[in-house]
Structure formats: C-alpha cells, structure tokens
Motif scaffolding. Structure first.
Motif, PDB file in Angstrom:
ATOM      1  N   UNK A 159     -19.160 -15.702   3.486  1.00  9.97           N
ATOM      2  CA  UNK A 159     -19.342 -15.329   4.901  1.00  9.97           C
ATOM      3  C   UNK A 159     -18.217 -14.414   5.382  1.00  9.97           C
ATOM      4  N   UNK A 160     -16.993 -14.705   4.986  1.00  3.61           N
ATOM      5  CA  UNK A 160     -15.873 -13.875   5.436  1.00  3.61           C
ATOM      6  C   UNK A 160     -15.939 -12.482   4.818  1.00  3.61           C
ATOM      7  N   UNK A 161     -16.326 -12.404   3.545  1.00  2.94           N
ATOM      8  CA  UNK A 161     -16.409 -11.103   2.885  1.00  2.94           C
ATOM      9  C   UNK A 161     -17.477 -10.227   3.539  1.00  2.94           C
TER      10      UNK A 161
ATOM     11  N   UNK B  48     -16.713  -3.433  -1.478  1.00  5.02           N
ATOM     12  CA  UNK B  48     -15.523  -4.279  -1.592  1.00  5.02           C
ATOM     13  C   UNK B  48     -15.878  -5.748  -1.373  1.00  5.02           C
ATOM     14  N   UNK B  49     -16.727  -6.020  -0.360  1.00  6.00           N
ATOM     15  CA  UNK B  49     -17.122  -7.394  -0.070  1.00  6.00           C
ATOM     16  C   UNK B  49     -17.890  -8.004  -1.236  1.00  6.00           C
ATOM     17  N   UNK B  50     -18.812  -7.221  -1.810  1.00  7.18           N
ATOM     18  CA  UNK B  50     -19.580  -7.712  -2.954  1.00  7.18           C
ATOM     19  C   UNK B  50     -18.666  -7.993  -4.133  1.00  7.18           C
TER      20      UNK B  50
ATOM     21  N   UNK C 127      -5.933 -13.298   4.247  1.00  2.37           N
ATOM     22  CA  UNK C 127      -4.815 -13.752   5.092  1.00  2.37           C
ATOM     23  C   UNK C 127      -3.726 -12.685   5.196  1.00  2.37           C
ATOM     24  N   UNK C 128      -3.259 -12.186   4.053  1.00  7.06           N
ATOM     25  CA  UNK C 128      -2.139 -11.244   4.079  1.00  7.06           C
ATOM     26  C   UNK C 128      -2.553  -9.829   4.468  1.00  7.06           C
ATOM     27  N   UNK C 129      -3.681  -9.347   3.971  1.00 10.70           N
ATOM     28  CA  UNK C 129      -4.071  -7.953   4.187  1.00 10.70           C
ATOM     29  C   UNK C 129      -4.642  -7.641   5.569  1.00 10.70           C
ATOM     30  N   UNK C 130      -5.460  -8.513   6.183  1.00  9.29           N
ATOM     31  CA  UNK C 130      -6.140  -8.141   7.441  1.00  9.29           C
ATOM     32  C   UNK C 130      -5.251  -7.606   8.550  1.00  9.29           C
ATOM     33  N   UNK C 131      -4.054  -8.155   8.803  1.00  9.78           N
ATOM     34  CA  UNK C 131      -3.231  -7.592   9.878  1.00  9.78           C
ATOM     35  C   UNK C 131      -2.863  -6.125   9.669  1.00  9.78           C
ATOM     36  N   UNK C 132      -2.960  -5.639   8.436  1.00 10.73           N
ATOM     37  CA  UNK C 132      -2.619  -4.250   8.137  1.00 10.73           C
ATOM     38  C   UNK C 132      -3.839  -3.324   8.155  1.00 10.73           C
ATOM     39  N   UNK C 133      -5.008  -3.877   8.484  1.00  9.22           N
ATOM     40  CA  UNK C 133      -6.183  -3.037   8.640  1.00  9.22           C
ATOM     41  C   UNK C 133      -7.211  -3.213   7.536  1.00  9.22           C
ATOM     42  N   UNK C 134      -8.405  -2.660   7.742  1.00  5.84           N
ATOM     43  CA  UNK C 134      -9.498  -2.847   6.780  1.00  5.84           C
ATOM     44  C   UNK C 134      -9.224  -2.268   5.405  1.00  5.84           C
ATOM     45  N   UNK C 135      -8.545  -1.115   5.349  1.00  6.86           N
ATOM     46  CA  UNK C 135      -8.280  -0.525   4.041  1.00  6.86           C
ATOM     47  C   UNK C 135      -7.285  -1.348   3.239  1.00  6.86           C
ATOM     48  N   UNK C 136      -6.402  -2.067   3.926  1.00  5.11           N
ATOM     49  CA  UNK C 136      -5.487  -2.967   3.224  1.00  5.11           C
ATOM     50  C   UNK C 136      -6.271  -4.084   2.539  1.00  5.11           C
ATOM     51  N   UNK C 137      -7.350  -4.537   3.176  1.00  3.52           N
ATOM     52  CA  UNK C 137      -8.188  -5.568   2.568  1.00  3.52           C
ATOM     53  C   UNK C 137      -8.886  -5.025   1.325  1.00  3.52           C
ATOM     54  N   UNK C 138      -9.319  -3.770   1.389  1.00  3.68           N
ATOM     55  CA  UNK C 138      -9.969  -3.158   0.229  1.00  3.68           C
ATOM     56  C   UNK C 138      -8.977  -3.043  -0.929  1.00  3.68           C
ATOM     57  N   UNK C 139      -7.772  -2.558  -0.630  1.00  2.12           N
ATOM     58  CA  UNK C 139      -6.749  -2.433  -1.662  1.00  2.12           C
ATOM     59  C   UNK C 139      -6.359  -3.795  -2.233  1.00  2.12           C
TER      60      UNK C 139
ATOM     61  N   UNK D 184      -6.476  -4.636  -6.189  1.00  2.82           N
ATOM     62  CA  UNK D 184      -5.252  -4.917  -6.959  1.00  2.82           C
ATOM     63  C   UNK D 184      -5.186  -6.380  -7.386  1.00  2.82           C
ATOM     64  N   UNK D 185      -5.352  -7.290  -6.424  1.00  3.76           N
ATOM     65  CA  UNK D 185      -5.251  -8.715  -6.762  1.00  3.76           C
ATOM     66  C   UNK D 185      -6.470  -9.158  -7.573  1.00  3.76           C
ATOM     67  N   UNK D 186      -7.622  -8.504  -7.336  1.00  4.84           N
ATOM     68  CA  UNK D 186      -8.790  -8.791  -8.161  1.00  4.84           C
ATOM     69  C   UNK D 186      -8.545  -8.444  -9.615  1.00  4.84           C
ATOM     70  N   UNK D 187      -7.844  -7.329  -9.868  1.00  3.90           N
ATOM     71  CA  UNK D 187      -7.496  -6.950 -11.242  1.00  3.90           C
ATOM     72  C   UNK D 187      -6.552  -7.973 -11.865  1.00  3.90           C
ATOM     73  N   UNK D 188      -5.581  -8.456 -11.081  1.00  7.23           N
ATOM     74  CA  UNK D 188      -4.676  -9.491 -11.586  1.00  7.23           C
ATOM     75  C   UNK D 188      -5.433 -10.786 -11.873  1.00  7.23           C
ATOM     76  N   UNK D 189      -6.393 -11.118 -11.024  1.00  3.31           N
ATOM     77  CA  UNK D 189      -7.218 -12.301 -11.256  1.00  3.31           C
ATOM     78  C   UNK D 189      -7.944 -12.192 -12.593  1.00  3.31           C
TER      79      UNK D 189
END
Length: 305
Positions: free
Chosen positions: A132-134, A149-151, A254-266, A270-275
């Motif tokens: 739902x959040x994505x 990005x959400x998918x 949590x961490x990315x949203x305050x910096x804007x939508x593109x921060x969430x995409x990044x 990045x963290x998806x690749x680490x996952x």
C-alpha cells in the motif's frame, strides 16, 4: 465441582489482572526481545518500542493481535499520506507502524499471549503495508517512473520474504542428510554457536563424546574474517544479514521521503541492490553447505569459549 466464594473469586481475578496489566519492568521487556535482530531495530526502534511496550503491558489489556491491527491501520495512514504527497508525514507514520509492529512480539513473549494466527496476521500485515505504501507513493507522484520504482519495491520485498523460508528448508534438508549419513546423532557448529554465540569456531578441539559437523567450513575458508565480524555483531545483538527487508523498508519509507520523491527512487535502487547482494550471499552460503554435506565426516569436538 469446587466453587469459590465471591470474595475468593474477586481475589483470583485481581491477581490475574495484576499479572496481565502490571508489575513488569523495563528489564522484563528487554528480556523479551529477539536474541538477534536487524541493526535498524536494535538501534533506532527498540529504544522507543521497549518503553511503549512497558506502558502497554502494565496499563492496558491490549493483545499482541490488537497491536498488529493497530500497526496495519498506521500503515494504511502512511500509505494515504504518501498518496496525497505528504511524504514526511508518511515516513513518520511508517516508522510508528513498524514500532508498534515490534511491540506485539515483545508483549506476546512477555505474557505468553501469542497465537498461531498472530504469526499469519503479522506476516501478511507487513506485506500489505509495503504494497500500500509503495503504490500510494506512486499514485501521489503520477509519472510512470514512480510506478516502476513502486513495483520494484514490492517485488524485492516479496522476493526477500519468499526466499527466507526456502533457504531454511534447504538448510534443514541438508542437516537431515548429514544426520542420516552419519548414522548417529550429530551436533552442528551453527547450533553450538547459537547457544554460545561469542564462541570462536577456531576454539574447537577433539573430545570423545560429541560429534560435531561444520557445514559452513567452505564459507569460512573463503571469508576468514567472517567469524570476527559475526562475533562483533553478536555483542550488539545484531544479525549477520546486515541488509534485509527491514533495512530496505526503512531506507525507502522512513529515511528517504523527507528528501523528496526522487530520494525514494534512489533509495529503492541502491538499497535494493544491497538487499539482492545479501540474499545472493545467503544462497551462496547454503549452496556451499549443501555441497559440504556430501563429503562431511563428523569430527568429535568440544567448544572452548
């Protein structure tokens, strides 16, 4: 049938009520934490979750399933905030949702009030919150890149939580194979380390009463620093799977949203690749263990802590 007087029934009810709603300390709550958890939970969630759980345990009769339902509702509120473009509010609500989600297990272990259905509700609730959040975020932003990005976030989340039980199945099948070939009871190094987590694998010497099998000998040979790394994390109650689903959710929601939508995409990229990197390492490790199982001969050892 033995019948209690009204006065005795009242006293019995009061004692039961006092156990369920009072008398717990912060140390009791901390003792109910998982032996090892994600670093995000240990450092940035548990300090708050433990204190809130103490209030809930001592002053309410809220059940673990009730907390899970509250967590899901907060997750819906977070998704609504993302959908209306209020990203910082969505991040705060997601953090609160996860904090409440961390409380239900502590209350369940503390009071012994967990249920099998609660396991299902907790697992499915987490998946619904992420989905739902994505897609709430994608809806609030509009352009197709945000839907992609959400998918990606949803698929990575599903992969992580589908891969984990399959890895466990392979691990158990490998252990059963070794035990069957040994023709007797064997003890695995990973079980010894679970009981004595700060013991070093190198401190194993021959004895005559305990056949021990190290299925991860190949992994340790390739990564000799891993044992020191494991012990360092154990001392801080952190699991060795450093980037998992929880860290992924925290980065994106949590961490990315305050910096804007593109921060969430990044963050998703990045963290998806680490996952995926850590999931690949997990698969590689069980592959090495399965290969080791075919040629393992139990050794008789004991642990020197």
């Amino acid at each position: 049938m033995l019948r209690l007087s009204p006065k005795k029934r009242l006293a019995t009810t009061w004692r039961s009520h006092s156990y369920c709603m009072g008398g717990f300390t912060l140390d009791d709550i901390k003792a109910a934490r998982k032996p090892r958890d994600s670093w995000w939970t240990v450092f940035l969630v548990d300090p708050l979750a433990c204190r809130l759980a103490l209030l809930v345990a001592n002053h309410t009769s809220i059940t673990p399933n009730g907390l899970t339902r509250l967590s899901i509702l907060l997750g819906f509120a977070s998704a609504g905030s993302f959908a209306t473009g209020r990203l910082a509010v969505g991040a705060l609500l997601f953090y609160l949702s996860f904090t409440v989600d961390c409380m239900d297990g502590k209350i369940a272990r503390l009071k012994g009030t967990g249920t099998p259905f609660g396991l299902w509700l907790d697992y499915v609730g987490d998946r619904i919150r992420v989905l739902c959040c994505a897609f709430g975020f994608a809806y609030g932003q509009g352009p197709s890149v945000f839907w992609v990005a959400a998918t990606t976030v949803v698929l990575l989340d599903l992969f992580r939580y589908m891969n984990a039980p399959q890895v466990n199945r392979v691990r158990e099948a490998t252990r059963m194979l070794v035990a069957a070939r040994a023709g007797s009871d064997v003890v695995f190094v990973e079980d010894v380390l679970r009981l004595s987590p700060q013991a070093r694998v190198g401190n194993l010497v021959a004895t005559h009463d305990q056949p021990l099998v190290d299925l991860h000998r190949g992994w340790r040979a390739r990564f000799p620093w891993f044992d020191r790394f494991r012990i360092f994390l154990v001392r801080h109650r952190i699991r060795t799977h450093v980037v998992g689903g929880i860290e992924f959710h925290a980065a994106v929601f949590v961490l990315a949203p305050p910096f804007g939508p593109w921060a969430m995409v990044w963050a998703a990229g990045v963290v998806g690749a680490l996952l995926l990197l850590f999931e690949s390492a997990l698969v590689y490790r069980i592959w090495l263990a399965a290969r080791e199982a075919g040629r393992t001969v139990p050794e008789r050892v004991k642990v020197l802590v």
